[in-house]
Write a protein that holds these residues in place. Structure first.
Motif, PDB file in Angstrom:
ATOM      1  N   ASP A  11       0.851  -1.187   0.000  1.00  0.00           N
ATOM      2  CA  ASP A  11       0.000   0.000   0.000  1.00  0.00           C
ATOM      3  C   ASP A  11       0.886   1.236   0.000  1.00  0.00           C
ATOM      4  OD1 ASP A  11      -1.947   2.065   0.630  1.00  0.00           O
ATOM      5  OD2 ASP A  11      -3.243   0.468   1.377  1.00  0.00           O
ATOM      6  N   ASP A  12       0.602   2.184  -0.871  1.00  0.00           N
ATOM      7  CA  ASP A  12       1.426   3.399  -0.927  1.00  0.00           C
ATOM      8  C   ASP A  12       1.085   4.377   0.184  1.00  0.00           C
ATOM      9  OD1 ASP A  12      -1.088   3.827  -2.247  1.00  0.00           O
ATOM     10  OD2 ASP A  12      -0.292   5.683  -3.077  1.00  0.00           O
ATOM     11  N   ASN A  13      -0.018   4.127   0.887  1.00  0.00           N
ATOM     12  CA  ASN A  13      -0.408   4.964   2.011  1.00  0.00           C
ATOM     13  C   ASN A  13       0.155   4.352   3.295  1.00  0.00           C
ATOM     14  OD1 ASN A  13      -1.893   6.098   4.237  1.00  0.00           O
ATOM     15  ND2 ASN A  13      -3.403   6.855   2.770  1.00  0.00           N
ATOM     16  N   LYS A  37       5.577  -0.385  -0.603  1.00  0.00           N
ATOM     17  CA  LYS A  37       4.844   0.835  -0.935  1.00  0.00           C
ATOM     18  C   LYS A  37       4.292   0.842  -2.358  1.00  0.00           C
ATOM     19  CE  LYS A  37       9.187   3.231  -1.978  1.00  0.00           C
ATOM     20  NZ  LYS A  37      10.087   4.354  -1.583  1.00  0.00           N
ATOM     21  N   ASN A  38       4.726  -0.110  -3.195  1.00  0.00           N
ATOM     22  CA  ASN A  38       4.196  -0.239  -4.555  1.00  0.00           C
ATOM     23  C   ASN A  38       4.676  -1.560  -5.146  1.00  0.00           C
ATOM     24  OD1 ASN A  38       6.889   0.193  -5.674  1.00  0.00           O
ATOM     25  ND2 ASN A  38       6.567   2.379  -5.289  1.00  0.00           N
ATOM     26  N   MET A  60      -1.511   2.507  -7.132  1.00  0.00           N
ATOM     27  CA  MET A  60      -0.227   2.896  -6.535  1.00  0.00           C
ATOM     28  C   MET A  60       0.681   3.467  -7.613  1.00  0.00           C
ATOM     29  SD  MET A  60       0.528  -0.396  -4.050  1.00  0.00           S
ATOM     30  CE  MET A  60       0.389  -1.579  -5.416  1.00  0.00           C
TER      31      MET A  60
END
Length: 218
Positions: A11-13, A37-38, A60
């Motif tokens: 997850d990029d968040n 993150k991606n 993402m």
């Protein structure tokens, strides 16, 4: 003692990723072994660490979740992938399934529901939020433009109970919900689904439902 499950989170968040880590910390048999993150970050980490299942965000930067799913399944076919997204757009659902995802769950689901989805997928099933299941079924119907000769369930040797199970699968129900609907145990449901897959020569819920839709069983 419950067998440990190794999870990866993509997850990029960072805030949402940490929230998922905190939620899963409530379950002692869940071990978070990877956070990316991606898709690019994920593929780099998979060179040294392979989880049992990856919770994959859809949208993402650098490499989105659908592309990452396709890459992971090509390189590590035994790793299960469950899409976990705030999006329920038709195309994203459809292409996620085509890429090899075993389910598509909305992030608004409770931690317990997400855990159930994880365990269901690792047990050979497929999990979708009810809204997603409805969209997926409509997409399969829409994609089925060719008028193929239809076959009755008897041509595949399906029993009445297996057909009932298939109908509930098409509605997006998980093992527990199907067992409650049919008044049978979850283990019996798993046996019916295993028999369904064998008789239809498929390996996933999406494939089984596609055959059911093509032949107008559901």
């Amino acid at each position: 003692m419950m067998e440990s499950i190794k999870l990866g989170i993509v997850d990029d968040n960072a805030h949402l990723a940490n929230q998922m880590v905190n939620n899963f910390s409530l379950f002692s048999h869940i071990k978070i072994v990877l956070i990316a993150k991606n898709g690019v970050d994920l593929l780099n980490q998979l060179k040294t660490t392979q989880p049992d299942l990856i919770l994959m965000d859809v949208q993402m930067p650098e490499m989105d979740g659908i592309t990452a799913t396709k890459e992971v399944k090509a390189r590590y076919p035994n790793i299960k992938i469950l899409m976990l997204s705030v999006f329920d757009e038709d195309k994203k659902v459809f292409y996620s399934i085509l890429a090899g995802a075993s389910g598509y769950i909305l992030k608004e689901e409770t931690p317990v529901r997400i855990l159930e989805a994880v365990e269901n997928v690792l047990d050979g099933g497929a999990s979708m939020s009810s809204l997603i299941a409805a969209k997926a079924l409509n997409l399969i119907r829409f994609q089925n433009n060719q008028k193929l000769p239809q076959k009755p369930p008897s041509d595949f040797g399906l029993s009445k109970r297996e057909m009932e199970t298939l109908e509930h699968l098409a509605d997006g129900e998980d093992y527990l919900k199907i067992s409650e609907s049919l008044f049978i145990s979850p283990n019996t449901v798993k046996k019916h689904i295993s028999n369904l897959y064998d008789k239809l020569h498929v390996h996933s819920r999406a494939e089984a439902v596609r055959i059911a839709v093509e032949n107008q069983w559901v």
